[in-house]
Motif scaffolding. Structure first.
Motif, PDB file in Angstrom:
ATOM      1  N   ARG A  60       0.554  -1.235  -0.200  1.00  0.00           N
ATOM      2  CA  ARG A  60      -0.407  -0.144  -0.271  1.00  0.00           C
ATOM      3  C   ARG A  60       0.773   1.349   0.248  1.00  0.00           C
ATOM      4  NH1 ARG A  60      -5.328  -0.400   2.136  1.00  0.00           N
ATOM      5  NH2 ARG A  60      -5.958  -3.337   2.173  1.00  0.00           N
ATOM      6  N   ILE A  61       0.412   2.001  -0.742  1.00  0.00           N
ATOM      7  CA  ILE A  61       2.041   3.082  -1.264  1.00  0.00           C
ATOM      8  C   ILE A  61       0.341   4.424  -0.665  1.00  0.00           C
ATOM      9  CG2 ILE A  61       2.620   4.796  -2.658  1.00  0.00           C
ATOM     10  CD1 ILE A  61       3.728   1.902  -4.307  1.00  0.00           C
ATOM     11  N   LYS A  62       1.481   5.155   0.016  1.00  0.00           N
ATOM     12  CA  LYS A  62       0.393   6.952   0.197  1.00  0.00           C
ATOM     13  C   LYS A  62       1.455   7.728   0.295  1.00  0.00           C
ATOM     14  CE  LYS A  62      -3.450   9.086   2.388  1.00  0.00           C
ATOM     15  NZ  LYS A  62      -4.704   9.308   2.790  1.00  0.00           N
ATOM     16  N   GLY A  63       1.170   8.831  -0.209  1.00  0.00           N
ATOM     17  CA  GLY A  63       2.369   9.919  -0.133  1.00  0.00           C
ATOM     18  C   GLY A  63       3.445  10.098  -0.429  1.00  0.00           C
ATOM     19  N   ASP A  64       5.147  10.046   0.140  1.00  0.00           N
ATOM     20  CA  ASP A  64       6.206  10.429  -0.777  1.00  0.00           C
ATOM     21  C   ASP A  64       6.833   9.156   0.164  1.00  0.00           C
ATOM     22  OD1 ASP A  64       6.020  12.572  -2.140  1.00  0.00           O
ATOM     23  OD2 ASP A  64       5.781  14.370  -0.476  1.00  0.00           O
ATOM     24  N   PHE A  65       7.981   8.844  -1.126  1.00  0.00           N
ATOM     25  CA  PHE A  65       9.123   8.050  -0.850  1.00  0.00           C
ATOM     26  C   PHE A  65      10.452   8.150  -0.609  1.00  0.00           C
ATOM     27  CE2 PHE A  65      11.448   3.567  -0.437  1.00  0.00           C
ATOM     28  CZ  PHE A  65      10.508   3.399   0.560  1.00  0.00           C
ATOM     29  N   VAL A  66      11.620   7.421   0.179  1.00  0.00           N
ATOM     30  CA  VAL A  66      12.588   8.159  -0.874  1.00  0.00           C
ATOM     31  C   VAL A  66      13.266   7.629  -1.934  1.00  0.00           C
ATOM     32  CG1 VAL A  66      13.142   7.679   1.930  1.00  0.00           C
ATOM     33  CG2 VAL A  66      13.497   6.700   0.708  1.00  0.00           C
ATOM     34  N   TRP A  67      14.418   9.084  -2.494  1.00  0.00           N
ATOM     35  CA  TRP A  67      14.861   8.679  -3.478  1.00  0.00           C
ATOM     36  C   TRP A  67      15.969   7.978  -3.374  1.00  0.00           C
ATOM     37  CZ3 TRP A  67      14.015  10.561  -8.534  1.00  0.00           C
ATOM     38  CH2 TRP A  67      13.661  11.880  -7.714  1.00  0.00           C
ATOM     39  N   HIS A  68      15.476   7.011  -4.093  1.00  0.00           N
ATOM     40  CA  HIS A  68      17.147   5.934  -4.170  1.00  0.00           C
ATOM     41  C   HIS A  68      16.957   4.864  -5.307  1.00  0.00           C
ATOM     42  CE1 HIS A  68      12.851   3.566  -3.799  1.00  0.00           C
ATOM     43  NE2 HIS A  68      13.459   2.083  -4.228  1.00  0.00           N
ATOM     44  N   THR A  69      17.962   4.175  -5.503  1.00  0.00           N
ATOM     45  CA  THR A  69      18.552   3.383  -6.564  1.00  0.00           C
ATOM     46  C   THR A  69      18.844   2.015  -5.778  1.00  0.00           C
ATOM     47  OG1 THR A  69      20.566   3.699  -6.409  1.00  0.00           O
ATOM     48  CG2 THR A  69      19.365   4.739  -7.714  1.00  0.00           C
ATOM     49  N   HIS A  70      18.549   0.557  -6.150  1.00  0.00           N
ATOM     50  CA  HIS A  70      18.802  -0.315  -7.081  1.00  0.00           C
ATOM     51  C   HIS A  70      19.572  -0.872  -8.032  1.00  0.00           C
ATOM     52  CE1 HIS A  70      15.035  -1.220  -3.725  1.00  0.00           C
ATOM     53  NE2 HIS A  70      14.668  -0.322  -4.920  1.00  0.00           N
ATOM     54  N   GLU A  71      21.312  -1.023  -6.971  1.00  0.00           N
ATOM     55  CA  GLU A  71      22.601  -0.922  -8.522  1.00  0.00           C
ATOM     56  C   GLU A  71      22.324  -2.317  -9.080  1.00  0.00           C
ATOM     57  OE1 GLU A  71      23.955   1.662  -9.434  1.00  0.00           O
ATOM     58  OE2 GLU A  71      23.458   2.659  -8.108  1.00  0.00           O
ATOM     59  N   GLU A  72      22.302  -3.520  -8.759  1.00  0.00           N
ATOM     60  CA  GLU A  72      22.075  -4.897  -8.431  1.00  0.00           C
ATOM     61  C   GLU A  72      20.792  -5.032  -9.955  1.00  0.00           C
ATOM     62  OE1 GLU A  72      24.823  -5.719  -8.703  1.00  0.00           O
ATOM     63  OE2 GLU A  72      25.821  -4.263  -8.345  1.00  0.00           O
ATOM     64  N   THR A  73      19.812  -4.538  -9.721  1.00  0.00           N
ATOM     65  CA  THR A  73      18.525  -4.726 -10.256  1.00  0.00           C
ATOM     66  C   THR A  73      17.113  -3.829 -10.233  1.00  0.00           C
ATOM     67  OG1 THR A  73      16.278  -6.886  -9.718  1.00  0.00           O
ATOM     68  CG2 THR A  73      16.720  -5.235  -8.426  1.00  0.00           C
ATOM     69  N   ASP A  74      16.863  -4.524 -12.087  1.00  0.00           N
ATOM     70  CA  ASP A  74      15.507  -3.598 -12.031  1.00  0.00           C
ATOM     71  C   ASP A  74      14.344  -4.209 -11.059  1.00  0.00           C
ATOM     72  OD1 ASP A  74      16.966  -3.260 -14.195  1.00  0.00           O
ATOM     73  OD2 ASP A  74      15.820  -5.174 -15.390  1.00  0.00           O
ATOM     74  N   GLU A  75      13.655  -3.250 -11.245  1.00  0.00           N
ATOM     75  CA  GLU A  75      11.970  -2.856  -9.889  1.00  0.00           C
ATOM     76  C   GLU A  75      10.924  -3.166 -11.116  1.00  0.00           C
ATOM     77  OE1 GLU A  75      11.117  -1.065  -5.508  1.00  0.00           O
ATOM     78  OE2 GLU A  75      12.649  -0.353  -7.480  1.00  0.00           O
TER      79      GLU A  75
END
Length: 115
Positions: A31-46
């Motif tokens: 469940r998603i609501k609001g803002d998350f954090v800026w981030h990356t996953h260097e080893e995988t797609d999402e």
């Protein structure tokens, strides 16, 4: 599996729940609501698949807006920040062990439980 029944088992936002395994991948509901954090996953797609609501995946060069039945794959190494003004129900598909906050860490880092 009834995904709506699984969503009825939790109410918290930004806390993905494991519902299935597919080879070395995990299928998670969130469940998603609001803002998350800026981030990356260097080893995988999402992969994000929106089941209900409208999700914005902010990228540094554009926003990707998804509605029910739409999906987007964030390529590995691409900085992104999901957000939603109203609650979104989404399915995530990613390799086992991927941390939801990627390289950012912090308070929104979830310990994934199976439901």
């Amino acid at each position: 599996m009834d995904l709506n029944a699984k969503f009825d088992l939790f109410a918290e936002h930004w806390s993905p729940k494991l519902v299935a395994h597919l080879n070395d991948y995990e299928v998670k509901l969130v469940r998603i609501k609001g803002d998350f954090v800026w981030h990356t996953h260097e080893e995988t797609d999402e992969l994000f698949l929106v089941l209900d609501g409208q999700l914005t995946i902010q990228l540094r060069d554009r926003d990707v807006i998804l509605g029910p039945g739409q999906l987007f794959v964030v390529p590995r190494g691409v900085e992104h920040c999901p957000r939603a003004d109203a609650e979104v129900k989404a399915l995530l598909l990613e390799p086992a062990g991927v941390v939801n906050t990627g390289d950012a860490g912090g308070d929104l880092t979830a310990v994934v439980e199976r439901i």
